[in-house]
Design an enzyme around this catalytic site. Structure first.
Site, PDB file in Angstrom:
ATOM      1  N   ARG A 230       0.852  -1.183   0.000  1.00  0.00           N
ATOM      2  CA  ARG A 230       0.000   0.000   0.000  1.00  0.00           C
ATOM      3  C   ARG A 230       0.889   1.235   0.000  1.00  0.00           C
ATOM      4  NH1 ARG A 230      -3.198  -3.103  -1.527  1.00  0.00           N
ATOM      5  NH2 ARG A 230      -5.289  -3.559  -0.694  1.00  0.00           N
ATOM      6  N   GLU A 259      -2.471   7.658  -5.342  1.00  0.00           N
ATOM      7  CA  GLU A 259      -3.222   6.932  -6.368  1.00  0.00           C
ATOM      8  C   GLU A 259      -4.729   7.161  -6.242  1.00  0.00           C
ATOM      9  OE1 GLU A 259      -3.716   2.361  -5.280  1.00  0.00           O
ATOM     10  OE2 GLU A 259      -1.598   2.943  -5.137  1.00  0.00           O
ATOM     11  N   HIS A 277      -0.622   0.122  -9.859  1.00  0.00           N
ATOM     12  CA  HIS A 277      -1.294  -0.801  -8.933  1.00  0.00           C
ATOM     13  C   HIS A 277      -1.849  -2.018  -9.685  1.00  0.00           C
ATOM     14  CE1 HIS A 277      -3.484  -0.956  -4.785  1.00  0.00           C
ATOM     15  NE2 HIS A 277      -3.129  -2.168  -5.200  1.00  0.00           N
TER      16      HIS A 277
END
Length: 310
Positions: A230, A259, A277
């Site tokens: 993360r 993001e 991602h």
């Protein structure tokens, strides 16, 4: 009558069709659509499908009075109000184990690209620059790999390191008894020992900026950091400064704090490899995750425990 599913994350048409065999699917893959769907269909929703980055808040849960099951695609669930859900008797299940191989593969892609300077070499080659005019990119093999978070994905990453004859160390909240790797109780100590530092720990408040300026300084000027967990785990400003000032050598990031917007502080740096991602995304991995959701949902609707409950 089919039970109502509220899907809050991106799904292909094929996967929505697969779910529609069992559910009436309410597809709301962005925040405005989610708010509208909950306002219109909230009282009828039996199952909610989300991902860790999107989550499901206490307020959203309260607006879904018939909700009995929350599922996440993938392993992360940091933005799901799990305690609130369980207090209401709602079952929470994950897609843990469905994309581990894909994430581990991508981790090594980022690490090799960062360490071997693949992107700058590609750019130089296209510009007609020959190898004798370029600095030598260092080896990947025979180094030390530090993994923050030796869960199922971390173990897959470590397993792949053995092919490179790399020594593995790790940091967890406590040492594992089922692995031969060296344990470090302190993240900075792990970074000081390692050549490569890979972040594979869950996100959330407990790991926010776990990798900070002090940890990056400990990793050192030849060190490479890779994050497939993360974005919140790395202090982005500290990372940008460390990369610009040569206090670490390179980074490979599949996740970042900004993001879905790209990390503005890093975009002009050629010692950073960025992907959007997608470490856990492949045709095989996404299908596995959807199939796991369907397994969990079918079992729940039949009065059985999910395959991968929290």
């Amino acid at each position: 009558m089919k039970p109502v599913l509220l899907a809050l994350t991106f799904l292909s048409e094929e996967h929505r069709a697969q779910m529609a065999e069992v559910f009436e699917v309410i597809y709301a893959a962005d925040a405005p659509s989610a708010a509208a769907a909950i306002a219109q269909h909230g009282p009828r929703v039996r199952v909610a499908l989300t991902i860790g980055a999107i989550g499901l808040s206490p307020a959203q849960i309260e607006a879904l009075p018939a909700l009995t099951l929350i599922c996440v695609l993938g392993a992360g669930y940091e933005n799901v109000a799990v305690d609130h859900a369980k207090a209401r008797g709602i079952v929470v299940a994950t897609g843990a184990g469905t994309n581990d191989d894909c994430v581990a593969d991508h981790t090594w892609g980022l690490l090799i690209a960062a360490q071997r300077r693949i992107l700058p070499l590609d750019k130089a080659t296209r510009a007609g620059v020959w190898r004798t005019a370029l600095p030598l990119p260092p080896n990947v093999s025979h180094k030390r790999l530090g993994i923050i978070g030796l869960g199922t994905i971390g173990k897959k990453i470590a397993q792949r390191a053995l092919g490179f004859e790399i020594e593995v160390g790790y940091h967890n909240r406590s040492a594992r008894t089922d692995v031969p790797y060296r344990y470090f109780a302190d993240v900075a100590a792990l970074a000081e020992w390692a050549d490569f530092l890979v972040i594979a720990t869950p996100g959330g408040a407990g790991t926010k900026h776990l990798v900070n300026a002090a940890v990056l300084n400990a990793l050192g000027p030849r060190g490479v950091v890779v994050n497939i967990a993360r974005g919140s785990v790395i202090d982005t400003a500290a990372l940008a400064a460390a990369l610009r000032e040569g206090r670490i050598a390179a980074a490979g990031l599949d996740v970042y704090e900004s993001e879905p917007a790209p990390p503005a502080e890093l975009l002009d740096l050629d010692n950073v490899v960025l992907t959007p991602h997608v470490a856990g995304w492949s045709p095989e991995a996404v299908q596995n995750s959807v199939d796991r959701f369907m397994q969990n949902a079918r079992r729940h609707l039949a009065g059985e425990a999910p395959v991968t409950p929290l």
